[in-house]
Write an enzyme that holds these catalytic residues in place. Structure first.
Site, PDB file in Angstrom:
ATOM      1  N   SER A 146       0.802  -1.232   0.000  1.00  0.00           N
ATOM      2  CA  SER A 146       0.000   0.000   0.000  1.00  0.00           C
ATOM      3  C   SER A 146       0.831   1.278   0.000  1.00  0.00           C
ATOM      4  CB  SER A 146      -0.953   0.012   1.203  1.00  0.00           C
ATOM      5  OG  SER A 146      -0.236   0.015   2.417  1.00  0.00           O
ATOM      6  N   LYS A 189      -6.689   3.748   8.910  1.00  0.00           N
ATOM      7  CA  LYS A 189      -5.860   4.761   8.270  1.00  0.00           C
ATOM      8  C   LYS A 189      -6.519   6.135   8.330  1.00  0.00           C
ATOM      9  CE  LYS A 189      -3.535   1.499   5.187  1.00  0.00           C
ATOM     10  NZ  LYS A 189      -3.372   1.018   3.801  1.00  0.00           N
TER      11      LYS A 189
END
Length: 239
Positions: A146, A189
Site C-alpha cells: 500500500s 488509516k
C-alpha cells in the site's frame, strides 16, 4: 501517552494519575480545588509526552511524502523520503523494508522512468543519478504494497523539484501502468489521518465501499480523494 488499538494502557495511565493525585493529597501537596485535570496537569503527573502525531504544521519538503499504514496498534502516519545524488542509476532502499515494499519501490521507479516524457522529466536524469528511498524509524520492520503510491509521489517530488503537501496523506498499491489498486485497513488509516491533523487523504477508488462504511463523525473534517490512476492527483499533492 499510549499508542494501541485497545484501551488497556489508557486505563493504566488514568489509574497512574489517580494514584499520584491520592499520594500528593495525603502529603498535602495537591493544589487543585476544581478537581479538573487539564493537559498541563497530565504532563506534570505523567512526564513529557511519549508520542507525537501532528504533521499539519510540518515544513513541506521536496522528496518527502506523508503515507498511511496499518499496524497492530491501528492506523499510523509514515513518511517516505527520497534523495538523489550523482551516480550511475542505482536505486537504494533503506528503513527495514520487507520484500513486498521493496517491490513497490521498484514498480514506482519503473512507472516514472517509463512515463518520463509525459511527466516532464529529462531523459538523462536516471542515468546520471543514484536515488535513495528511506522510511524513517529504521528499527521497525515495514512491509506491504500500500506504500506504492506514496513512494511514487515522493520520487516525482524529488525529480521534478516540487515539494509535497505534508497535510495530504496517501495510500494505494501502484501498478506499472499507473493504476491504483485497493488496500486494507481503511478505517484505521482514516483515524490515523485525523489524529495527525491531516486535512486530505488519497485512497484508491476501488475502496469506495470501505470509505462509505466510515462513520461521518470520523470523516467529516477530511477531504477524501478517490483515484484510479496516479496522474489524477499529481497536482493535488505537489506544489
Amino acid at each position: 501517552y499510549t499508542r494501541e488499538a485497545g484501551l488497556r494502557n489508557l486505563k493504566r495511565q488514568i489509574a497512574s494519575i489517580y494514584r499520584k493525585i491520592a499520594r500528593e493529597t495525603l502529603r498535602g501537596q495537591y493544589k487543585n480545588d476544581s478537581n479538573v485535570i487539564t493537559a498541563k496537569d497530565v504532563e506534570s503527573l505523567l512526564g513529557p509526552r511519549k508520542f507525537y502525531f501532528e504533521v499539519a504544521g510540518a515544513k513541506e519538503r521536496i522528496g518527502v511524502t506523508t503515507g498511511l499504514a496499518w499496524t497492530e496498534a491501528g492506523g499510523q502516519i509514515i513518511f517516505i523520503e527520497a534523495a538523489k545524488m550523482k551516480g550511475k542509476g542505482n536505486l537504494i532502499l533503506t528503513g527495514s523494508l520487507g520484500d513486498v515494499m521493496k517491490e513497490s519501490a521498484h514498480a514506482a521507479m519503473s512507472y516514472i522512468r517509463s512515463h518520463a516524457e509525459a511527466l516532464g522529466i529529462r531523459d538523462d536524469t536516471f542515468e546520471t543519478h543514484d536515488i535513495h528511498i528511506h522510511v524513517p524509524a529504521g528499527a521497525i520492520p515495514k512491509d506491504g504494497p500500500s506504500a506504492g503510491l506514496t513512494i511514487a509521489v515522493a520520487l516525482l517530488s524529488l525529480i521534478t523539484d516540487r515539494p509535497c503537501k505534508r497535510d495530504v496523506a496517501l495510500t494505494g498499491e501502484l501498478t506499472l501502468t499507473g493504476r491504483i489498486l485497493p488496500v486494507g485497513g481503511v478505517k484505521e488509516k482514516v483515524l490515523a489521518a485525523r489524529r495527525a491533523c491531516v486535512t486530505s487523504v488519497v485512497f484508491p477508488a476501488k475502496n469506495e465501499a470501505d470509505i462509505k462504511d466510515i462513520p461521518e463523525e470520523i470523516s467529516k473534517d477530511l477531504k477524501i480523494y478517490k483515484i484510479n490512476e496516479l496522474k489524477e492527483i499529481i497536482d493535488i499533492v505537489l506544489n
